[in-house]
Design an enzyme around this catalytic site. Structure first.
Site, mmCIF file in Angstrom:
data_model
loop_
_atom_site.group_PDB
_atom_site.id
_atom_site.type_symbol
_atom_site.label_atom_id
_atom_site.label_comp_id
_atom_site.label_asym_id
_atom_site.label_seq_id
_atom_site.Cartn_x
_atom_site.Cartn_y
_atom_site.Cartn_z
ATOM 1 N N ARG A 1 0.830 -1.214 0.000
ATOM 2 C CA ARG A 1 0.000 0.000 0.000
ATOM 3 C C ARG A 1 0.869 1.271 0.000
ATOM 4 O O ARG A 1 0.502 2.291 0.569
ATOM 5 C CB ARG A 1 -0.940 0.041 1.210
ATOM 6 C CG ARG A 1 -1.941 -1.085 1.266
ATOM 7 C CD ARG A 1 -2.944 -1.020 0.120
ATOM 8 N NE ARG A 1 -4.081 -1.879 0.347
ATOM 9 C CZ ARG A 1 -4.151 -3.174 0.034
ATOM 10 N NH1 ARG A 1 -3.112 -3.762 -0.555
ATOM 11 N NH2 ARG A 1 -5.230 -3.870 0.278
ATOM 12 N N SER B 1 -10.969 -1.309 3.100
ATOM 13 C CA SER B 1 -10.184 -1.340 4.344
ATOM 14 C C SER B 1 -9.889 0.086 4.793
ATOM 15 O O SER B 1 -9.264 0.843 4.050
ATOM 16 C CB SER B 1 -8.844 -2.036 4.122
ATOM 17 O OG SER B 1 -9.045 -3.359 3.720
ATOM 18 N N GLU C 1 -5.520 3.493 6.108
ATOM 19 C CA GLU C 1 -5.196 3.328 4.689
ATOM 20 C C GLU C 1 -5.870 4.451 3.888
ATOM 21 O O GLU C 1 -5.354 4.920 2.890
ATOM 22 C CB GLU C 1 -5.706 1.955 4.218
ATOM 23 C CG GLU C 1 -5.395 1.669 2.776
ATOM 24 C CD GLU C 1 -5.988 0.357 2.267
ATOM 25 O OE1 GLU C 1 -5.750 -0.683 2.882
ATOM 26 O OE2 GLU C 1 -6.681 0.401 1.249
HETATM 27 N N1 EPU Z 1 -10.174 -11.340 10.232
HETATM 28 C C1 EPU Z 1 -10.947 -11.464 11.361
HETATM 29 N N2 EPU Z 1 -12.008 -10.604 11.512
HETATM 30 C C2 EPU Z 1 -12.309 -9.660 10.587
HETATM 31 C C3 EPU Z 1 -11.498 -9.542 9.447
HETATM 32 C C4 EPU Z 1 -10.428 -10.387 9.291
HETATM 33 O O1 EPU Z 1 -10.704 -12.308 12.216
HETATM 34 O O2 EPU Z 1 -13.282 -8.928 10.806
HETATM 35 C C5 EPU Z 1 -9.040 -12.274 10.052
HETATM 36 C C6 EPU Z 1 -9.328 -13.273 8.925
HETATM 37 O O3 EPU Z 1 -10.003 -14.396 9.392
HETATM 38 C C7 EPU Z 1 -7.917 -13.617 8.454
HETATM 39 C C8 EPU Z 1 -7.180 -12.303 8.659
HETATM 40 O O4 EPU Z 1 -7.905 -11.557 9.623
HETATM 41 O O5 EPU Z 1 -7.342 -14.588 9.279
HETATM 42 C C9 EPU Z 1 -6.995 -11.530 7.375
HETATM 43 O O6 EPU Z 1 -8.273 -11.251 6.828
HETATM 44 P P1 EPU Z 1 -8.559 -11.256 5.244
HETATM 45 O O7 EPU Z 1 -7.873 -12.396 4.609
HETATM 46 O O8 EPU Z 1 -10.024 -11.088 5.057
HETATM 47 O O9 EPU Z 1 -7.806 -10.018 4.672
HETATM 48 P P2 EPU Z 1 -7.465 -8.614 5.317
HETATM 49 O O10 EPU Z 1 -6.064 -8.618 5.779
HETATM 50 O O11 EPU Z 1 -8.507 -8.309 6.319
HETATM 51 C C10 EPU Z 1 -6.594 -7.587 3.057
HETATM 52 C C11 EPU Z 1 -6.732 -6.280 2.327
HETATM 53 C C12 EPU Z 1 -8.054 -6.225 1.562
HETATM 54 C C13 EPU Z 1 -8.066 -7.404 0.596
HETATM 55 C C14 EPU Z 1 -7.928 -8.699 1.412
HETATM 56 C C15 EPU Z 1 -7.855 -9.926 0.541
HETATM 57 C C16 EPU Z 1 -5.522 -4.647 3.643
HETATM 58 C C17 EPU Z 1 -5.611 -3.517 4.585
HETATM 59 N N3 EPU Z 1 -6.681 -5.175 3.269
HETATM 60 O O12 EPU Z 1 -7.627 -7.639 4.058
HETATM 61 O O13 EPU Z 1 -8.045 -5.028 0.796
HETATM 62 O O14 EPU Z 1 -9.268 -7.427 -0.142
HETATM 63 O O15 EPU Z 1 -6.690 -8.664 2.165
HETATM 64 O O16 EPU Z 1 -6.608 -9.990 -0.075
HETATM 65 O O17 EPU Z 1 -4.427 -5.038 3.245
HETATM 66 C C18 EPU Z 1 -8.774 -2.760 0.710
HETATM 67 O O18 EPU Z 1 -7.582 -2.442 0.695
HETATM 68 O O19 EPU Z 1 -9.693 -1.896 0.659
HETATM 69 C C19 EPU Z 1 -9.131 -4.159 0.840
HETATM 70 C C20 EPU Z 1 -10.391 -4.546 0.985
#
Ligand code: EPU
Length: 335
Positions: free
Chosen positions: A163, A235, A331
């Site tokens: 990012r 996010s 972000e």
């Molecule tokens: N998790 C939770 N609770 C939640 C959300 C997440 O426990 O409410 C846990 C999930 O179970 C998982 C971990 O946190 O173990 C990571 O969650 P997830 O794989 O859903 O991805 P993220 O890290 O929450 C990132 C990006 C998203 C992107 C997803 C998929 C960032 C800040 N966000 O989210 O990007 O779609 O990975 O690759 O890096 C965006 O930037 O707007 C965005 C949506």
């Protein structure tokens, strides 16, 4: 064509749909439009507004917003199985993904349904499901406002990180990105190792470009609220990166905490998980809330102001700091 607006309402020009006005807004299509716009000098306050998907206005904007609107997608070069595509800044990112998938071109299918415009993709190096825009962007073309000149940067000079890019750093407030060049491949190169992607692709009949796009769209639709229905900016926070020692310390107390070790020795934590653990997932405060299916996303429940969203963001950051001693940065750009 250059089109200028005065004291314009921004609520339909940002995905948070919060009420705010800009003193001036100019839609630009060509470099000549940009030249004409800045011919009388560079205003004290100006910035690019693309699709408004990563921005929160907490008050009226007194300067000039520049909105690139050109929308061409064209094949520039083909070398072996590699196809380089020129994409104008105003193209909707997901229209580009659909265009590529329709032509059996691989490389950006995991970035399906990310809201925003192509010109904004390199700025925060959009990423999802194990893929980032910086992996495929070959070149970025821009107009330099101070020198009234054109500049092209190769990917190696764009400073792409998680990012992050040079456009958020040294070039911030100095250039308008007009076009990007994206390198795609005719050879299949599926990346299915992230989360539920492989399972969802198999459920659709196996690995094809179309099935991967459908799988990613379906996963995103399940977790992320539709901005047309509920204002949000995806996010709101970045996943924090901590040292190995710090991650080990946290894991002693929270053994289930997701950790993603990085090549440089740091460890990326999941901000969504951290927020979830504070109990704030699904929390509502008046007209704003933390999304009930993805704690990283703050939502405008209807009629909220940017200041209300910001107050909730500060509360979330404080809760994570208190429980884990970890800072989560935003972000989203806050103005
Ligand atoms: N998790 C939770 N609770 C939640 C959300 C997440 O426990 O409410 C846990 C999930 O179970 C998982 C971990 O946190 O173990 C990571 O969650 P997830 O794989 O859903 O991805 P993220 O890290 O929450 C990132 C990006 C998203 C992107 C997803 C998929 C960032 C800040 N966000 O989210 O990007 O779609 O990975 O690759 O890096 C965006 O930037 O707007 C965005 C949506």
């Amino acid at each position: 064509m250059l089109q200028e607006f005065q004291r314009i309402d921004l609520s339909d020009r940002t995905s948070f749909h919060v009420g705010a006005r800009a003193a001036r807004l100019a839609e630009v299509e060509t470099v000549d439009d940009l030249r004409a716009l800045f011919a009388g000098g560079v205003p004290g306050q100006w910035m690019v507004l693309a699709g408004g998907n990563n921005i929160l206005f907490t008050h009226d904007y007194e300067g000039l917003l520049v909105v690139p609107v050109a929308r061409r997608i064209e094949v520039l070069r083909e070398t072996g199985d590699r196809v380089t595509v020129g994409v104008d800044a105003g193209v909707e990112w997901d229209d580009l993904v659909a265009w590529a998938v329709d032509r059996e071109l691989w490389g950006i299918e995991n970035l399906s349904l990310i809201p925003g415009r192509a010109g904004a993709a390199p700025v925060q190096n959009i990423g999802a499901y194990g893929c980032e825009a910086g992996d495929v962007i070959e070149r970025v073309h821009m107009y330099c406002v101070e020198s009234d000149s054109l500049l092209t940067l190769d990917a190696a000079h764009c400073g792409f990180g998680y990012r992050e890019s040079v456009f958020k750093g040294a070039l911030r407030g100095r250039v308008v990105i007009t076009r990007i060049e994206v390198g795609l491949s005719r050879t299949p190169q599926p990346r299915l190792c992230y989360g539920d992607v492989e399972r969802e692709v198999e459920a659709r009949g196996g690995v094809t470009l179309h099935n991967i796009r459908e799988a990613i769209c379906s996963i995103r639709r399940t977790k992320l609220p539709d901005t047309a229905v509920m204002g949000n900016a995806g996010s709101f926070f970045k996943n924090p990166v901590v040292s190995e020692t710090e991650a080990a310390r946290l894991r002693m107390t929270f053994p289930d905490m997701p950790c993603y070790p990085l090549a440089d020795g740091g460890v990326k934590l999941a901000a969504g998980w951290l927020i979830d653990q504070t109990g704030l997932k699904g929390y509502r405060d008046g007209r704003v809330g933390v999304h009930e299916r993805q704690a990283l996303v703050l939502v405008n429940l209807g009629g909220a102001t940017g200041a209300e969203v910001l107050a909730l963001a500060r509360k979330v950051q404080a809760a994570v700091r208190e429980k884990f001693g970890v800072e989560i940065d935003t972000e989203v750009n806050i103005l």
